[in-house]
Scaffold this motif. Structure first.
Motif, PDB file in Angstrom:
ATOM      1  N   ASP A 104       0.868  -1.168   0.000  1.00 47.43           N
ATOM      2  CA  ASP A 104       0.000   0.000   0.000  1.00 47.43           C
ATOM      3  C   ASP A 104       0.918   1.234   0.000  1.00 47.43           C
ATOM      4  N   GLU A 115      -0.194   5.116   0.894  1.00 47.89           N
ATOM      5  CA  GLU A 115      -0.486   6.103   1.948  1.00 47.89           C
ATOM      6  C   GLU A 115      -0.553   5.425   3.315  1.00 47.89           C
ATOM      7  N   GLY A 116       0.329   5.820   4.219  1.00 50.32           N
ATOM      8  CA  GLY A 116       0.343   5.241   5.567  1.00 50.32           C
ATOM      9  C   GLY A 116       1.226   4.012   5.660  1.00 50.32           C
ATOM     10  N   ASP A 171      -1.727  -0.103   6.117  1.00 51.06           N
ATOM     11  CA  ASP A 171      -2.048   0.526   7.409  1.00 51.06           C
ATOM     12  C   ASP A 171      -3.525   0.347   7.763  1.00 51.06           C
ATOM     13  N   VAL A 172      -4.332  -0.150   6.826  1.00 49.24           N
ATOM     14  CA  VAL A 172      -5.789  -0.173   7.020  1.00 49.24           C
ATOM     15  C   VAL A 172      -6.257  -1.609   7.288  1.00 49.24           C
TER      16      VAL A 172
HETATM   17 MG   LIG Z   1      -2.980   3.138   3.074  1.00 49.06          MG
END
Ligand SMILES: [Mg+2]
Ligand SMILES: CSCCC(=O)C(=O)COP(=O)(O)O
Length: 261
Positions: free
Chosen positions: A16, A18-19, A212-213
């Motif tokens: 992933d 973002e994050g 991160d999710v």
């Molecule tokens: Mg993310």
């Protein structure tokens, strides 16, 4: 430092953005404000171009699907004549984009327009993508060990390539074997991970997905993909149950490949 062993059957690391590879702050404080500040001028400048018209058509189609949602902003059909009609239409598209962004929606239509808008910012050198400092060394190491590295982000493939092509670490696109976005399916749907495995030519259990999710981790796990949840500064907090259930890492350097010493 905590160590997390990568299962021996894993041959692909799916990341992933973002994050995970990149601070949420870079996306929220730099990339997204760029869209909000420039979308009206961008539409006015590029309106007649084929690519812009395709983006608007996709946004209109999405707006129709969203019409039942609270606060949804409709986009009328193409104006028949007159500058006033055109300005009203452009304002409707601007309002729709801002509404979607206020909800951090991950629709393909929104992400496609954003990718096209960021192209100018990245290629002119006005924006450089940020990566956490452990990312590039770890990815190099994984690749040297024979792992394939793919990206799966809600950001369009075009936007992903801009981030990797124009980063504070230079052009690091060559570190990535391939890219996936929501065109293959949404990240919270397990079918997307089956399709990704199929497209790469491996089994889902050959993939380790880092995100991160937890909703994404859960969907991937349902498809028999290995997952680890990445905890980075600025990421949303996890519940105690999530912290107990998932393998957590705070840096890519905490991942150990079977051959690592
Ligand atoms: Mg993310
Ligand atoms: C890769 S483009 C910029 C980030 C973006 O628009 C986005 O929606 C990121 O979502 P992710 O799936 O990488 O968390």
């Amino acid at each position: 430092m905590v160590a997390l062993s990568v299962p021996a059957e894993v041959t692909v690391i799916l990341l992933d953005i973002e994050g995970t590879t990149t601070p949420i702050a870079f996306v929220k404080d730099i990339l997204f404000p760029y869209i909000k500040e420039n979308v009206k001028e961008y539409l006015q400048t590029h309106w007649e171009e084929e690519e812009c018209q395709q983006d608007v058509s996709l946004l209109r189609k999405q707006a129709e699907e969203d019409s039942h949602l609270d606060g949804a902003v409709p986009i009328p059909v193409a104006p028949e004549n007159g500058t006033d009609d055109l300005q009203l239409m452009i304002q409707a598209v601007v309002d729709n984009v801002c509404w979607q962004m206020s909800l951090d929606r991950k629709t393909t239509a929104l992400k496609q327009l954003q990718g096209h808008m960021w192209r100018a910012a990245f290629t002119a050198g006005h924006v450089k993508a940020e990566f956490f400092e452990d990312v590039v060394p770890a990815v190099r190491k994984w690749r040297e060990a024979g792992m394939k590295v793919y990206i799966y982000s809600s950001g369009s493939v075009e936007a992903q390539k801009l981030l990797f092509g124009y980063s504070t670490e230079g052009d690091i696109l060559e570190l990535v074997d391939g890219h996936f976005d929501t065109k293959i399916g949404h990240k919270v749907e397990s079918e997307s991970y089956r399709k990704i495995a199929n497209s790469i030519g491996c089994s889902t259990n050959n993939i380790l997905f880092l995100t991160d999710v937890t909703l994404e981790a859960s969907a991937a796990e349902e498809a028999d993909v290995h997952v680890a949840v990445v905890v980075r500064p600025g990421n949303a907090g996890l519940t105690d149950d999530e912290k107990t259930y998932y393998s957590l890492i705070t840096s890519f350097s905490e991942l150990y490949l079977p051959s690592s010493t």
